[in-house]
Design an enzyme around this catalytic site. Structure first.
Site, PDB file in Angstrom:
ATOM      1  N   GLU A   1      22.883 -10.639  -3.885  1.00 35.37           N
ATOM      2  CA  GLU A   1      24.218 -10.066  -3.981  1.00 35.37           C
ATOM      3  C   GLU A   1      24.076  -8.637  -4.477  1.00 35.37           C
ATOM      4  O   GLU A   1      23.876  -8.384  -5.662  1.00 35.37           O
ATOM      5  CB  GLU A   1      25.093 -10.881  -4.948  1.00 35.37           C
TER       6      GLU A   1
ATOM      7  N   ASP B   1      23.016 -12.934  -8.526  1.00 30.09           N
ATOM      8  CA  ASP B   1      24.132 -12.035  -8.785  1.00 30.09           C
ATOM      9  C   ASP B   1      23.662 -10.664  -9.274  1.00 30.09           C
ATOM     10  O   ASP B   1      22.730 -10.569 -10.083  1.00 30.09           O
ATOM     11  CB  ASP B   1      25.034 -12.684  -9.845  1.00 30.09           C
TER      12      ASP B   1
END
Length: 552
Positions: free
Chosen positions: A242, A200
């Site tokens: 991401e 992330d």
């Protein structure tokens, strides 16, 4: 080829809290999710991406981690997680989990120790300032909620840095101890048996004055070291980046042949342009962004196996960061006319409501998405056309309980009250009722995924746009491209012509000379007669995947 299994996969994003409650407390859990793995398998997906399942105060639905090596008690225990993992593997499903590296929760013991004692070794796990004026060129991501990337902590007597919510202090990657901590967390979960991580918010790991604090060289050096460690100790592990960036800015996240970083990167900018093209009935936004997208198979010095990851919707808002302000305003007007539908620089709505529950638009958009290059993700609930609750705060309107049947709480839970209310539509929109309807969202999704997976060219093929004719109207309203395996062949497994009419009116295409010896079958309409010409009238919102067949 086995090491690059993700090229041939479809992913399913799973929110454990939303899926199935096994103990009647109103929260989904791993034991409940085990009961629903057969549904996931039935879709034709290959890998489950589990949203954060760690111990957390859940101020950001688990992206605020308080303990990286513990399961949130609402979701179960480490043993429950292992049982889920084993059950998924027994069904041939791989599992990746979210790894939130950029920040922790302010409830994490590291931060609590850091703020209370300036001499604590954990003080240097985070980024502090006496003035809160540094790094002024870094943008504020959550514009609707945060006014600064610095927050003053009265206990510490200093400001701490955060790129997201103020309850999520950023870690200090200039501290080698933070590297060690992250590597050990990675080892912990890979030892458990997971197949990889969706990593992330990676562009923001480092801060440097005079920059926007994104995509810095130091970030890439750390990520190369992370990849080396994983490859040496856990070969075959999938790492997905991401990073909400322009395609050309994403290229460094794949690394080089000598120093690879991520095998896969999310392709954020294509997503809003699919919606833009559909609503504007104009292919040019898609064509333009693909012109900026590097061809990974032929890009110089890109590690072998590099792949894009694509999606139509996920757990966050439909981000409009990667469009112009004028397009953003237009998209809000078209897709989010009510203020409650908007958040930050995006739209907090699910797929089906965005498309006015128009099944033809839904089918067309999915047919484009699933035939473009990249490994696709399906967000839980979108396979049945689930709605959203725009009156819930933040992104929660797209994270309501899964709708299984028309019983109380949609079969999700026996509790008196669930973590968020089940959407009121569940009596009509649920898995059980759609199982019985061959034309339901559910069965259309199964059909699309099965059809896509049956064509090597759609999974691994090269990509090129195809001219659609001389008519000025159809040149913008009709999108055509070919996915093919080299060397090209008339074999139906080697080339697929993808043809879409974005317009709500019929369009004529002239794509070649009529030749009586050539025919095409339409994979998306298998019960129709073969095409004997590529000069044809396309119906409104039509979608076709054509493969050539040999005639004698």
């Amino acid at each position: 080829m086995a090491a690059e299994w993700y090229h041939d996969a479809v992913f399913y994003e799973l929110y454990i809290r939303a899926y199935q409650d096994s103990n009647g407390d109103g929260q989904g859990d791993f034991r409940g999710a085990i009961q629903r793995l057969d549904h996931i398998k039935s879709l034709g997906v290959d890998c489950i991406w589990v949203m954060p399942h760690y111990a957390s105060p859940l101020l950001d639905d688990g992206y605020d981690i308080a303990d990286y090596t513990a399961v949130h008690p609402d979701y179960g225990t480490l043993n429950d997680f292992k049982a889920f993992l084993d059950a998924a593997h027994a069904r041939g499903l791989k599992v990746i989990t979210d790894l939130v590296m950029n920040h922790t929760s302010d409830q994490h013991p590291w931060f609590q120790a850091a703020r209370k004692d300036p001499q604590s070794p954990y003080r240097n796990y985070y980024v502090w300032s006496d003035t809160g004026t540094e790094y002024a060129d870094a943008r504020i991501i959550f514009l609707d909620i945060e006014s600064s990337n610095w927050t003053y902590d009265p206990v510490a007597g200093q400001y701490f840095w955060h790129r997201f919510f103020s309850s999520q202090p950023d870690l200090n990657y200039d501290n080698p101890k933070v590297h060690e901590e992250m590597f050990n967390i990675i080892r912990f979960w890979l030892d458990m048996g997971i197949d990889g991580f969706r990593v992330d918010a990676i562009p923001y790991l480092y801060e440097r004055e005079g920059t926007n604090c994104e995509n810095l060289p130091e970030t890439h050096e750390f990520l190369k070291g992370m990849r080396r460690m994983v490859e040496e100790e856990y070969p075959g592990t999938l790492l997905v980046a991401e990073a909400n960036q322009w395609p050309e800015d994403l290229l460094p996240y794949f690394g080089t042949r000598a120093e690879p970083e991520f095998p896969m990167c999310f392709h954020f900018p294509i997503m809003p342009r699919l919606y833009q093209s559909l609503k504007a009935q104009d292919k040019r936004p898609i064509v333009d962004i693909w012109a900026r997208t590097p061809d990974l198979a032929h890009a110089p010095d890109i590690p072998p196996g590099a792949q894009w990851m694509t999606f139509l919707r996920n757990h966050d808002e439909l981000t409009l960061e990667m469009v112009t302000p004028d397009v953003r305003q237009w998209m809000w007007e078209q897709y989010a006319p009510e203020p409650q539908m908007r958040l930050n620089l995006g739209i907090r709505r699910r797929l089906a409501p965005l498309l006015d529950r128009d099944k033809q638009k839904w089918f067309l958009l999915n047919a484009m998405f699933l035939s473009l290059p990249g490994t696709p993700i399906v967000y839980y609930g979108d396979e049945i056309g689930m709605g959203d609750n725009i009156w819930l705060p933040d992104r929660h309107g797209c994270r309501t309980p899964m709708q299984w049947d028309d019983s109380r709480n949609s079969g999700f839970s026996t509790a008196q009250e669930t973590y968020f209310p089940v959407h009121q539509e569940y009596g009509e929109i649920n898995v059980a009722v759609q199982e019985k309807d061959p034309k339901s969202f559910l069965n259309l999704m199964r059909f699309l995924l099965k059809t896509r997976q049956g064509q090597l060219a759609l999974r691994r093929g090269d990509f090129e746009f195809v001219e659609t004719g001389l008519d000025a109207d159809s040149t913008t309203a009709v999108l055509a491209y070919r996915r093919f395996i080299n060397p090209r062949s008339v074999n139906e497994h080697q080339s697929v012509l993808c043809l879409f009419n974005l317009s709500d009116r019929a369009q004529k295409v002239t794509m070649g000379k009529d030749e009586g010896t050539r025919s095409w079958i339409d994979l998306l309409h298998p019960h129709t007669k073969p095409w004997h010409s590529l000069n044809a009238d396309l119906g409104p919102r039509a979608a076709h995947w054509l493969v050539e067949i040999t005639t004698h």
